[in-house]
Write a protein that holds these residues in place. Sequence first.
Motif, mmCIF file in Angstrom:
data_model
loop_
_atom_site.group_PDB
_atom_site.id
_atom_site.type_symbol
_atom_site.label_atom_id
_atom_site.label_comp_id
_atom_site.label_asym_id
_atom_site.label_seq_id
_atom_site.Cartn_x
_atom_site.Cartn_y
_atom_site.Cartn_z
ATOM 1 N N SER A 186 -6.566 -85.291 30.866
ATOM 2 C CA SER A 186 -7.766 -86.122 30.764
ATOM 3 C C SER A 186 -7.648 -87.036 29.558
ATOM 4 C CB SER A 186 -9.012 -85.245 30.589
ATOM 5 O OG SER A 186 -9.135 -84.291 31.600
ATOM 6 N N GLN A 216 -12.324 -85.432 28.596
ATOM 7 C CA GLN A 216 -12.573 -84.150 27.948
ATOM 8 C C GLN A 216 -13.042 -84.424 26.524
ATOM 9 O OE1 GLN A 216 -9.992 -80.279 26.600
ATOM 10 N NE2 GLN A 216 -9.583 -81.131 28.623
ATOM 11 N N ILE A 223 -4.848 -80.668 27.597
ATOM 12 C CA ILE A 223 -5.651 -81.860 27.312
ATOM 13 C C ILE A 223 -4.992 -83.132 27.837
ATOM 14 C CG2 ILE A 223 -6.775 -80.881 25.295
ATOM 15 C CD1 ILE A 223 -4.873 -82.482 23.547
ATOM 16 N N SER A 236 -14.347 -79.077 24.761
ATOM 17 C CA SER A 236 -13.379 -78.195 24.119
ATOM 18 C C SER A 236 -13.813 -77.900 22.691
ATOM 19 C CB SER A 236 -11.983 -78.830 24.110
ATOM 20 O OG SER A 236 -11.487 -78.965 25.415
ATOM 21 N N SER A 249 -15.020 -83.685 32.276
ATOM 22 C CA SER A 249 -14.446 -82.463 32.832
ATOM 23 C C SER A 249 -14.812 -81.224 32.024
ATOM 24 C CB SER A 249 -12.919 -82.589 32.909
ATOM 25 O OG SER A 249 -12.373 -82.831 31.631
#
Length: 220
Positions: free
Chosen positions: A62, A8, A59, A35, A32
């Motif tokens: 990942s 991520q 979070i 953010s 994925s």
Amino acid sequence: MYTLDRLQLFGSGKIAQTVAYYARKWCLFEVSGYSVDPSFMPKIQTSDAPTQVFDKRTIGQSKIFVALGYQDLNCLRASKLKEIMSLDVQITSIINPDIQGDITTGHNCLVIPGCEQIEPFIKLGNNVFIWNNASISHFVTIDDNCWISNGVIIGGSSHIGQGSFIGLGSIINHGVNIGENCLIGSGAVISRDLPDNSVVLPNATELSAITSDRAKMFLQ
């Protein structure tokens, strides 16, 4: 059945999407999503994976990489990385596999150049970004939160202090010590040591933008 590691990224702009490209190519990560803080949510999704509001509760599923750009002398990325590292998460680095065994890195480092441009015995701190065609000689140390732009040449046994930004095509001669929070403008040639907070720009009219109050706030 073999499954890819999930990654991520914090950030959703061009830097984040570039990091995602290399993460897939070199590390075989499954990206994925991207953010961002709530105020940075894009109105239109333009990235190649979902963009979502940063959520500390999810979070941990990942690996994390903070891929913000270089606004405010890298301070915004450094501040966000410090916040995320205080959580119970796994921060990763994205390193060209051709040079992975030749350098020592901390967390959240991005190193793109090939092995012909990076000599051995190089030590990187956390959050160091090194871009295309940079040439770094032996026994160079680069401290936390530095940005090394395209085409930079760093001579052997040099030291780059934390928070420093080295602009496009700059040359740091052999054995030079660059202090903390320095800014080296594009095309500069540095042949002697520089104290902390030095600014070396071929174009002096840019100085006002470099010494912004916002940048100083992040450096505290």
